[in-house]
Design a protein around this motif. Structure first.
Motif, short mmCIF file in Angstrom:
data_model
loop_
_atom_site.label_atom_id
_atom_site.label_comp_id
_atom_site.label_asym_id
_atom_site.label_seq_id
_atom_site.Cartn_x
_atom_site.Cartn_y
_atom_site.Cartn_z
N ASP A 102 0.88 -1.30 0.18
CA ASP A 102 -0.03 0.20 -0.06
C ASP A 102 0.87 1.11 -0.12
OD1 ASP A 102 -2.01 -1.49 0.21
OD2 ASP A 102 -2.72 -1.06 2.25
N VAL A 103 2.02 1.13 0.90
CA VAL A 103 2.76 2.49 0.99
C VAL A 103 3.65 2.63 -0.47
CG1 VAL A 103 5.09 3.35 2.05
CG2 VAL A 103 3.07 2.40 3.33
N TYR A 104 3.95 1.36 -0.82
CA TYR A 104 4.92 1.70 -2.40
C TYR A 104 3.74 2.14 -3.55
CZ TYR A 104 6.73 -0.03 -6.67
OH TYR A 104 7.29 -0.15 -8.10
N ASN A 105 2.56 1.55 -3.39
CA ASN A 105 1.38 2.11 -4.33
C ASN A 105 1.43 3.66 -4.36
OD1 ASN A 105 1.37 -0.59 -5.60
ND2 ASN A 105 -0.42 -1.02 -4.31
N GLU A 106 1.14 4.18 -2.82
CA GLU A 106 0.96 5.44 -2.53
C GLU A 106 1.98 6.44 -3.28
OE1 GLU A 106 -0.96 8.76 -0.74
OE2 GLU A 106 -1.64 6.86 -1.00
N PHE A 107 3.11 6.04 -3.12
CA PHE A 107 4.51 6.79 -3.61
C PHE A 107 4.84 6.38 -4.99
CE2 PHE A 107 4.26 7.27 0.96
CZ PHE A 107 3.81 8.73 1.16
N SER A 108 4.47 5.37 -5.56
CA SER A 108 5.10 5.19 -6.84
C SER A 108 4.89 6.20 -7.89
CB SER A 108 4.25 3.78 -7.41
OG SER A 108 2.91 3.80 -7.70
N TYR A 147 5.94 8.70 -7.84
CA TYR A 147 7.44 9.40 -8.00
C TYR A 147 8.37 8.71 -8.54
CZ TYR A 147 5.45 12.99 -4.72
OH TYR A 147 4.72 14.00 -4.28
N GLY A 148 8.38 7.43 -9.01
CA GLY A 148 9.21 6.59 -9.56
C GLY A 148 10.53 6.58 -8.60
N ALA A 149 11.79 6.82 -9.22
CA ALA A 149 12.93 6.66 -8.57
C ALA A 149 13.40 8.20 -8.07
CB ALA A 149 14.01 6.31 -9.47
N THR A 150 12.38 9.18 -8.38
CA THR A 150 12.86 10.56 -7.85
C THR A 150 12.32 10.94 -6.32
OG1 THR A 150 10.71 11.27 -8.61
CG2 THR A 150 12.56 11.66 -10.17
N PRO A 151 12.94 12.07 -5.60
CA PRO A 151 12.30 12.15 -4.30
C PRO A 151 11.05 12.32 -4.17
CG PRO A 151 14.61 13.13 -4.68
CD PRO A 151 14.02 12.70 -6.04
N ILE A 152 10.47 12.01 -3.04
CA ILE A 152 8.99 12.13 -2.66
C ILE A 152 9.03 13.62 -2.15
CG2 ILE A 152 7.25 11.62 -1.02
CD1 ILE A 152 8.60 8.71 -0.98
N LEU A 153 8.04 14.44 -2.96
CA LEU A 153 7.62 15.76 -2.46
C LEU A 153 6.76 15.98 -1.29
CD1 LEU A 153 8.35 17.34 -6.05
CD2 LEU A 153 10.00 16.88 -4.23
N ASP A 154 5.85 14.68 -1.34
CA ASP A 154 4.60 15.26 -0.43
C ASP A 154 4.92 15.80 1.06
OD1 ASP A 154 3.25 14.30 -2.46
OD2 ASP A 154 2.47 12.54 -1.53
N ASP A 155 4.50 16.60 1.57
CA ASP A 155 4.81 17.11 3.10
C ASP A 155 3.93 16.35 3.99
OD1 ASP A 155 7.04 18.71 2.85
OD2 ASP A 155 5.74 20.36 2.19
N TYR A 156 4.50 16.10 5.32
CA TYR A 156 3.56 15.19 6.23
C TYR A 156 4.59 15.86 7.44
CZ TYR A 156 2.17 12.04 2.78
OH TYR A 156 1.65 11.64 1.65
N THR A 157 3.79 15.63 8.61
CA THR A 157 4.25 16.15 10.18
C THR A 157 4.54 14.90 10.66
OG1 THR A 157 1.82 15.90 10.85
CG2 THR A 157 2.79 18.25 10.15
N LEU A 158 5.33 15.28 11.71
CA LEU A 158 5.98 14.01 12.56
C LEU A 158 4.69 13.49 13.36
CD1 LEU A 158 9.13 15.98 13.90
CD2 LEU A 158 9.33 14.10 12.26
N VAL A 159 4.96 12.15 13.45
CA VAL A 159 3.72 11.40 14.42
C VAL A 159 4.40 11.31 15.68
CG1 VAL A 159 2.64 9.16 14.50
CG2 VAL A 159 3.30 10.20 12.16
N ASN A 160 3.31 11.87 16.49
CA ASN A 160 3.89 12.14 17.99
C ASN A 160 4.19 10.61 18.71
OD1 ASN A 160 3.20 14.57 18.11
ND2 ASN A 160 1.11 14.46 18.78
N GLU A 161 3.50 9.68 18.45
CA GLU A 161 4.11 8.45 19.18
C GLU A 161 5.24 7.83 18.49
OE1 GLU A 161 -0.47 8.21 18.83
OE2 GLU A 161 0.94 9.03 17.53
N LEU A 162 5.76 8.35 17.38
CA LEU A 162 7.16 7.80 16.91
C LEU A 162 7.92 8.96 16.96
CD1 LEU A 162 5.60 6.48 13.52
CD2 LEU A 162 6.10 5.15 15.55
N ASN A 163 7.84 10.01 17.53
CA ASN A 163 8.67 11.20 17.66
C ASN A 163 9.57 11.20 18.89
OD1 ASN A 163 10.11 13.60 16.74
ND2 ASN A 163 8.33 14.92 17.41
N ASN A 164 10.46 10.41 18.70
CA ASN A 164 11.51 10.57 19.75
C ASN A 164 13.07 10.74 19.29
OD1 ASN A 164 13.15 8.02 19.89
ND2 ASN A 164 11.27 6.95 20.26
N GLU A 165 13.90 11.14 19.76
CA GLU A 165 15.17 11.66 19.22
C GLU A 165 15.94 10.43 18.86
OE1 GLU A 165 19.42 13.99 20.79
OE2 GLU A 165 17.29 14.22 21.80
#
Length: 144
Positions: free
Chosen positions: A67-73, A75-93
């Motif tokens: 599902d993740v692969y399909n979402e960003f496919s 972009y092909g081999a170029t960098p992903i440009l979509d912007d997202y915010t950090l996820v609180n539960e995952l956001n540790n140093e």
């Protein structure tokens, strides 16, 4: 909390640190960051178990969450440009540092490392036209 949330968090960490991230990189960083989160106790086990709602599959270039692969496919081999915010539960140093470390590694080095994983090797013969349906259980991801 889902695997898509993990993907969005990794992209947010990459952009925050001015590191480009491709779809292939995203897949490998998802796999190895989850592996490190489990083995190095970077995230609580209950967060990891809740997040692992879609399995990695054995594909030619290593583990992939389809599902993740399909979402960003797009972009092909170029960098992903979509912007997202950090996820609180995952956001540790420590976890974000591991993500940056993985993002800065050569993606094909990560592909080769993923091919050394026992589950991938055991199921490589099931890959046809680059894709396979062998599903990693969460414990397969965390194996040393």
């Amino acid at each position: 909390m889902t695997m898509m949330d993990l993907a969005h968090h990794i992209i947010a960490v990459a952009h925050k640190n001015n590191i480009p991230v491709t779809n292939l990189q995203l897949q490998k960083v998802m796999f190895f960051s989850l592996k490190h989160a489990m083995n190095d106790n970077l995230l609580p086990r209950e967060v990891i178990e809740k997040m692992y709602d879609r399995p990695f599959l054995v594909w030619r270039y290593g583990p992939v969450v389809e599902d993740v692969y399909n979402e960003f496919s797009v972009y092909g081999a170029t960098p992903i440009l979509d912007d997202y915010t950090l996820v609180n539960e995952l956001n540790n140093e420590e976890f974000n540092h591991k993500i940056c470390d993985l993002l800065n590694q050569n993606v094909f080095k990560l592909v080769r490392e993923s091919h050394q994983e026992s589950f991938w090797k055991e199921n490589e013969s099931q890959i046809f036209f680059g894709r396979g349906n062998a599903r990693y259980q969460l414990d397969d991801v965390g194996k040393q």
